[in-house]
Design a protein around this motif. Structure first.
Motif, PDB file in Angstrom:
ATOM      1  N   ILE B  78       0.603  -0.604  -0.339  1.00 24.81           N
ATOM      2  CA  ILE B  78       0.019  -0.302   0.177  1.00 24.81           C
ATOM      3  C   ILE B  78       0.855   1.208   0.261  1.00 24.81           C
ATOM      4  CG2 ILE B  78      -1.704   0.431   1.204  1.00 24.81           C
ATOM      5  CD1 ILE B  78      -2.154  -1.359   2.348  1.00 24.81           C
ATOM      6  N   LYS B  80       2.345   4.736   0.376  1.00 24.91           N
ATOM      7  CA  LYS B  80       1.996   5.689   0.996  1.00 24.91           C
ATOM      8  C   LYS B  80       3.348   7.114   1.391  1.00 24.91           C
ATOM      9  CE  LYS B  80       1.004   3.804   5.275  1.00 24.91           C
ATOM     10  NZ  LYS B  80      -0.397   2.718   6.011  1.00 24.91           N
ATOM     11  N   LEU B 144       5.170  11.666  14.004  1.00 29.32           N
ATOM     12  CA  LEU B 144       5.633  12.253  12.992  1.00 29.32           C
ATOM     13  C   LEU B 144       4.929  12.733  11.603  1.00 29.32           C
ATOM     14  CD1 LEU B 144       8.825  11.029  12.561  1.00 29.32           C
ATOM     15  CD2 LEU B 144       8.881  12.771  13.234  1.00 29.32           C
ATOM     16  N   GLY B 145       3.584  12.703  12.256  1.00 27.29           N
ATOM     17  CA  GLY B 145       1.637  12.130  11.762  1.00 27.29           C
ATOM     18  C   GLY B 145       1.864  11.756  10.687  1.00 27.29           C
ATOM     19  N   ARG B 146       0.405  12.019  10.178  1.00 30.91           N
ATOM     20  CA  ARG B 146      -0.169  11.227   9.245  1.00 30.91           C
ATOM     21  C   ARG B 146       1.114  11.341   7.608  1.00 30.91           C
ATOM     22  NH1 ARG B 146      -5.149   9.731   9.874  1.00 30.91           N
ATOM     23  NH2 ARG B 146      -6.113  11.593  11.393  1.00 30.91           N
ATOM     24  N   ALA B 147       0.344   9.620   7.318  1.00 27.27           N
ATOM     25  CA  ALA B 147       0.663   9.376   5.649  1.00 27.27           C
ATOM     26  C   ALA B 147      -0.272   8.967   4.911  1.00 27.27           C
ATOM     27  CB  ALA B 147       2.199   8.090   5.563  1.00 27.27           C
ATOM     28  N   ARG B 149      -2.076   7.550   1.384  1.00 29.79           N
ATOM     29  CA  ARG B 149      -1.755   7.312  -0.526  1.00 29.79           C
ATOM     30  C   ARG B 149      -1.585   7.887  -1.229  1.00 29.79           C
ATOM     31  NH1 ARG B 149      -5.397   1.688   0.110  1.00 29.79           N
ATOM     32  NH2 ARG B 149      -5.910   1.622   2.869  1.00 29.79           N
TER      33      ARG B 149
END
Lengths: 67, 354
Positions: B78, B80, B144-147, B149
């Motif tokens: 997946i 991202k 470190l925050g969101r990744a 897609r």
């Protein structure tokens, strides 16, 4: 209570769940986007005596955590 | 406990593979070492000029591709990206500075312990201390925050680069550097190293094997699933070394190691903190890079860059011990890592979307 943990790396989805359950001991819903987070949260919540119901939503998983 | 069994099997496979690779030519206690091998690969590509450590390691190619194929077949590929890539690059760089102070990534630390190298026990104490500092930041809302897609194509880039590396290694060796002496000159045959990487990469992807994660989860969540892998590697490799007569207990005269306890401790402590911030050890970063995690690709590039700098600027240790440049770099590394820790604390962490 609902937590959107999509996109967060290990171990943040579990930590978010842990903190969420500390505030809402009755249970909560967590949305994750990968198997690792799903399995980790299931294992963590299971160890804490909660039951977890997994609902597949498109590419994501909604975990319903209840007492 | 299906998960624990899988992690235990992964630990056994990692341990046996490491023993086999040493038997067939890899340096002692270096059957597998992500830091050493990325450093050797950087040297093989002429990114640094340290003659003893130049060789494109097929194990790295195999690890990424093994993870890639197993992730694809298990629908876990997946792609991202977007979780603080520049910060991750710096953390990857710092992991390498710490690892080359100690002379090994956490996986090699385990292999060294299982080979009787007591300097690595000092490293382990440092590693655990670093992990505890990392957990302190996690508990205070470090993220470190969101990744997000990204296109499939983005995820194919790094695995394809590995195929290019293999083509270079097999087909165009004249373009590359190959160590004639030193650790870089010691290696198992290409085909064996590649297959070993593929096997370990595949099972590590499936099991989420991680050296830092095992210790982290044990302390943070009282979850010992990944820790089982840690123990199994130690046991399998220790028994293997005893059986093969390659168990050599003590501090002195250990292969590709030095005896400076303080800097062994500090080097691995730095690796520990940075690995927790990154969400996994160097091996795990490689595995994630094969799953399409572009943030981990950036981390691996940071590690390669860190290795090149470490050797170009005399920051890497040698069996004679650490260098002054290396000591300064590790101290700066701590300052930078702690600054990254404080800069990325989010008060609302856990409440969902920012």
């Amino acid at each position: 209570m609902f937590i959107d943990a999509r996109g967060y790396g290990c171990p943040e989805p579990v930590l978010m769940t842990k903190k969420g359950l500390a505030r809402n001991p009755e249970g909560l819903d967590v949305l994750v986007d990968n198997n690792t987070a799903k399995e980790n949260i299931k294992r963590f919540a299971g160890n804490q005596g909660y039951s977890v119901n997994v609902e597949k939503q498109n590419n994501d998983f909604l975990l319903k955590i209840t007492k | 406990m299906k998960n624990k069994t899988l992690v235990a099997i992964a630990g056994a496979v990692v341990g046996i593979t490491a023993l086999v690779l040493v038997k067939f030519g890899n340096p002692a206690n270096m059957g597998l070492c992500i830091a050493c091998f990325l450093r050797d690969t950087a040297g093989g590509l002429k990114l640094h000029g340290a003659a003893p450590v130049q060789y494109i390691r097929p194990e790295i190619i195999g690890l990424v591709l093994g993870s890639f194929f197993v992730a694809l077949s298990g629908r876990e590929f997946i792609p991202k990206a977007g979780s603080s890539p520049a910060t991750r690059f710096v953390l990857g760089f710092i992991v390498m500075i710490g690892a080359l102070m100690f002379l090994g990534c956490p996986l090699r630390m385990m292999l060294r312990i299982a080979g009787g190298d007591m300097n690595a026990i000092v490293g382990l104490v440092g590693f655990v201390a670093g992990i505890l500092v990392g957990i302190f930041f996690l508990n205070h809302g470090f993220t470190l925050g969101r990744a997000y897609r990204v296109n499939k194509g983005e995820g194919y880039v790094f695995p394809i680069i590995q195929v290019v590396m293999l083509i270079l290694l097999v087909g165009l060796p004249g373009l590359l550097l190959f160590s004639e002496t030193g650790p870089g000159s010691m290696h198992a045959p290409i085909a064996l190293a590649l297959v070993a990487g593929l096997v370990v990469g595949g099972i590590a992807q499936k099991s989420r094997f991680c050296t830092a994660g095992g210790i982290r989860d044990a302390f943070l969540l009282k979850d010992f699933t990944l820790f089982v892998g840690f123990i199994v590697v130690l046991l399998v490799v220790a028994i293997g070394n005893l059986a093969l007569g390659s168990f050599n207990f003590g501090f002195e005269g250990q292969p590709v190691a030095h005896t400076d306890g303080l800097w062994n401790f500090l080097g691995m402590a730095l690796v520990g903190i940075a690995s927790i911030f990154l969400g996994g050890c160097p091996l795990r970063q490689l595995i994630l890079s094969g799953e399409g995690n572009i943030d981990s690709v950036i981390t691996v590039l940071g590690m390669i860059c860190g290795a090149a700098f470490a050797h170009n600027f005399a920051m890497a240790s040698s069996p004679e011990g650490p260098t002054v440049n290396g000591q300064i770099a590790v101290v700066i590394g701590f300052i930078v890592v702690v600054a990254i820790g404080f800069l990325n604390i989010q008060r609302s962490a856990g409440k969902g979307d920012a």
